[in-house]
Design an enzyme around this catalytic site. Sequence first.
Site, PDB file in Angstrom:
ATOM      1  N   LYS A  43       0.848  -1.193   0.000  1.00  0.00           N
ATOM      2  CA  LYS A  43       0.000   0.000   0.000  1.00  0.00           C
ATOM      3  C   LYS A  43       0.882   1.240   0.000  1.00  0.00           C
ATOM      4  O   LYS A  43       1.916   1.278   0.650  1.00  0.00           O
ATOM      5  CB  LYS A  43      -0.894   0.029   1.251  1.00  0.00           C
ATOM      6  CG  LYS A  43      -1.911  -1.079   1.292  1.00  0.00           C
ATOM      7  CD  LYS A  43      -2.768  -0.947   2.527  1.00  0.00           C
ATOM      8  CE  LYS A  43      -3.802  -2.047   2.598  1.00  0.00           C
ATOM      9  NZ  LYS A  43      -4.643  -1.932   3.790  1.00  0.00           N
ATOM     10  N   ARG A  93     -13.636   5.168  18.323  1.00  0.00           N
ATOM     11  CA  ARG A  93     -14.346   6.426  18.093  1.00  0.00           C
ATOM     12  C   ARG A  93     -15.849   6.228  18.090  1.00  0.00           C
ATOM     13  O   ARG A  93     -16.596   7.127  18.472  1.00  0.00           O
ATOM     14  CB  ARG A  93     -13.939   7.039  16.752  1.00  0.00           C
ATOM     15  CG  ARG A  93     -12.518   7.526  16.707  1.00  0.00           C
ATOM     16  CD  ARG A  93     -12.167   7.995  15.322  1.00  0.00           C
ATOM     17  NE  ARG A  93     -12.183   6.819  14.451  1.00  0.00           N
ATOM     18  CZ  ARG A  93     -11.794   6.805  13.192  1.00  0.00           C
ATOM     19  NH1 ARG A  93     -11.380   7.900  12.615  1.00  0.00           N
ATOM     20  NH2 ARG A  93     -11.838   5.688  12.485  1.00  0.00           N
ATOM     21  N   SER A 131      -7.019   9.891  10.205  1.00  0.00           N
ATOM     22  CA  SER A 131      -5.878  10.159   9.330  1.00  0.00           C
ATOM     23  C   SER A 131      -6.309  10.317   7.880  1.00  0.00           C
ATOM     24  O   SER A 131      -5.767  11.140   7.150  1.00  0.00           O
ATOM     25  CB  SER A 131      -4.849   9.035   9.435  1.00  0.00           C
ATOM     26  OG  SER A 131      -4.275   9.021  10.712  1.00  0.00           O
TER      27      SER A 131
END
Length: 166
Positions: A43, A93, A131
Site C-alpha cells: 500500500k 471512536r 488520518s
Amino acid sequence: MSDKIGLFAGSFDPVTNGHVDIIKRASRLFDKLYIGVFYNKEKSGLFDPASRQKMLAEALEGIGNIEVITAQDSLAVAIARHHQVTHLVRGLRNAQDLEYEANLAFFNSQLAHEIETVFLLTALNYRYLSSSRVRELIHFKADIRPYVPYSVLKEVEKIFENNQKI
C-alpha cells in the site's frame, strides 16, 4: 508482579491529535508502551514509515515510558510477543470501530491468548478525526493545524516546499 507492557499499533499516516491523546492516556496505564508504526509495502501512504516514526517521536517527546517502533508485514501479536507485550491498546471512536476492533481482538486472542486487548474511548473532541480525513485536507492544502501535532505540520510544509505531488 511483572511489568505491564502495552502496544498501540497503527499506520499513523499521519499521526493525529486523537492518536496523541490515546497514547498519552495509555502511557499512564502501562510501565512501558510501544507505539507501533505498522505498514504494508503493498500500500502506498502519504508519508513513508521513517517520516511517520519521526513525526510520532517528536509529537510524543516528554513521555518517558514510550518507544516508537516500526513493523512491516507482521501481525501485531508477533511484534507484541517479540517485545513481551501484555496488552494491545486500541482506540474506539464509534460503533463501527468497535465492530472492527472486536473482530481483530477475537483473532488476536486466538493467536496469542496471553495478550489482552484493551479499548480506550476517543475523547469527544476527536471523535470524528481520522488520518484519512487529514490526508484529504492535506491534498487540498486546507488548514490541518487543529487536527495534528506540530511535527506533522513540519513534514507537510516540506512536501509543499519541494513541490512534491500529493
